[in-house]
Design a protein around this motif. Structure first.
Motif, short mmCIF file in Angstrom:
data_model
loop_
_atom_site.label_atom_id
_atom_site.label_comp_id
_atom_site.label_asym_id
_atom_site.label_seq_id
_atom_site.Cartn_x
_atom_site.Cartn_y
_atom_site.Cartn_z
N ASN A 55 -33.13 28.55 -80.16
CA ASN A 55 -31.69 28.32 -81.80
C ASN A 55 -32.40 27.58 -82.34
O ASN A 55 -32.08 27.95 -83.81
CB ASN A 55 -30.43 28.01 -80.73
CG ASN A 55 -29.64 29.03 -80.18
OD1 ASN A 55 -30.24 30.13 -80.07
ND2 ASN A 55 -29.04 28.60 -79.43
N ASP A 56 -33.14 26.42 -82.62
CA ASP A 56 -33.18 25.93 -83.04
C ASP A 56 -34.51 25.81 -83.70
O ASP A 56 -34.57 26.22 -84.97
CB ASP A 56 -34.19 24.21 -82.28
CG ASP A 56 -34.25 23.36 -83.84
OD1 ASP A 56 -33.74 22.98 -84.85
OD2 ASP A 56 -35.95 22.27 -83.18
N ARG A 62 -34.58 30.29 -90.80
CA ARG A 62 -33.69 30.77 -91.82
C ARG A 62 -33.85 29.51 -92.87
O ARG A 62 -33.51 30.08 -93.82
CB ARG A 62 -32.20 31.04 -91.28
CG ARG A 62 -31.90 31.92 -90.45
CD ARG A 62 -30.52 32.15 -90.56
NE ARG A 62 -29.65 31.03 -89.62
CZ ARG A 62 -29.81 30.84 -87.97
NH1 ARG A 62 -31.10 32.25 -87.59
NH2 ARG A 62 -29.34 29.78 -87.78
N ALA A 63 -34.18 28.33 -92.72
CA ALA A 63 -33.84 27.15 -93.87
C ALA A 63 -35.17 27.69 -94.11
O ALA A 63 -35.45 27.73 -95.58
CB ALA A 63 -34.05 25.71 -92.77
N SER A 67 -35.32 28.15 -98.63
CA SER A 67 -35.95 27.51 -99.22
C SER A 67 -37.09 28.35 -100.31
O SER A 67 -36.80 27.92 -101.37
CB SER A 67 -36.43 26.70 -98.29
OG SER A 67 -35.71 25.24 -97.78
N VAL A 68 -38.11 29.09 -99.31
CA VAL A 68 -39.02 29.85 -99.93
C VAL A 68 -38.47 31.10 -100.93
O VAL A 68 -39.32 30.68 -102.28
CB VAL A 68 -39.76 30.61 -99.48
CG1 VAL A 68 -40.79 32.27 -99.49
CG2 VAL A 68 -40.68 29.82 -97.67
N GLU A 69 -37.46 31.34 -100.42
CA GLU A 69 -36.72 32.58 -101.93
C GLU A 69 -36.21 30.78 -102.88
O GLU A 69 -36.67 32.02 -104.22
CB GLU A 69 -35.29 32.94 -101.24
CG GLU A 69 -36.03 34.62 -100.24
CD GLU A 69 -37.28 34.37 -101.00
OE1 GLU A 69 -36.61 35.67 -101.56
OE2 GLU A 69 -37.69 35.57 -100.20
N ARG A 70 -35.74 30.43 -102.59
CA ARG A 70 -35.05 29.00 -104.01
C ARG A 70 -36.29 29.61 -104.62
O ARG A 70 -36.04 29.32 -105.96
CB ARG A 70 -34.44 28.41 -103.29
CG ARG A 70 -33.32 27.76 -103.94
CD ARG A 70 -32.14 26.36 -103.48
NE ARG A 70 -33.65 25.60 -102.56
CZ ARG A 70 -33.46 24.46 -103.02
NH1 ARG A 70 -32.65 23.66 -103.36
NH2 ARG A 70 -33.74 23.30 -102.58
N HIS A 130 -34.42 21.10 -92.82
CA HIS A 130 -34.62 22.15 -91.44
C HIS A 130 -35.63 23.11 -91.71
O HIS A 130 -36.30 23.72 -91.19
CB HIS A 130 -33.30 22.57 -90.87
CG HIS A 130 -32.19 22.05 -90.45
ND1 HIS A 130 -30.68 21.70 -91.07
CD2 HIS A 130 -31.99 20.97 -89.25
CE1 HIS A 130 -30.48 21.06 -90.60
NE2 HIS A 130 -30.78 20.82 -89.07
N ALA A 131 -36.33 22.66 -92.51
CA ALA A 131 -37.27 23.86 -93.18
C ALA A 131 -38.47 23.46 -93.08
O ALA A 131 -40.17 23.74 -92.74
CB ALA A 131 -37.75 24.22 -94.91
#
Length: 135
Positions: A55-56, A62-63, A67-70, A130-131
């Motif tokens: 899960n981590d 996801r993080a 972040s990459v998309e932002r 979390h990235a």
């Protein structure tokens, strides 16, 4: 290096002298494998048995994706973690550690990064904590 030396010189160990070289090396290799599998801190073992670890990883993926998309939507140079810049395809514009050390040494003005931000040639991007992989 120590393991390689132990592997090649195993017959010098008093406990291994009654064995043939191949037998002693096989036992040593088996012992190392058992030791590696016995540790729950090793990611491959945790990946199989520890649901919270899985899960981590999913949460961190996801993080990172977010972040990459932002960062991808921000035009020009950015100051963000190197892995995010790399995944976006942006150049590694500023090495924050190097810049800080050069500022301390007097090789860069104290406001070198702030001046680029003020001039509009650099955007500082804080990404999801979390990235970062810190385990």
């Amino acid at each position: 290096m120590g393991l390689g030396l132990a592997f090649t010189q195993i017959l010098l160990w008093p406990v291994a002298r009654p064995l043939r070289s191949e037998q002693a090396q096989a036992i040593l290799l088996l012992a190392v494998c058992v030791r590696l599998l016995a540790s729950k801190q090793l990611q491959p073992v945790r990946l199989v048995f520890d649901r919270s670890f899985i899960n981590d990883i999913a949460m961190r993926e996801r993080a990172m994706t977010d972040s990459v998309e932002r960062v991808r939507r921000i035009p020009g140079d950015v100051l963000c973690p190197a892995l995010v810049s790399y995944r976006v395809g942006k150049p590694f514009a500023v090495d924050a550690f190097n810049a800080h050390q050069r500022i301390l040494a007097g090789a860069l003005p104290k406001d070198a990064i702030a001046a680029r931000v003020a001039a509009g040639t650099l955007t500082i991007v804080e990404v999801d904590q979390h990235a970062h992989w810190s385990h």
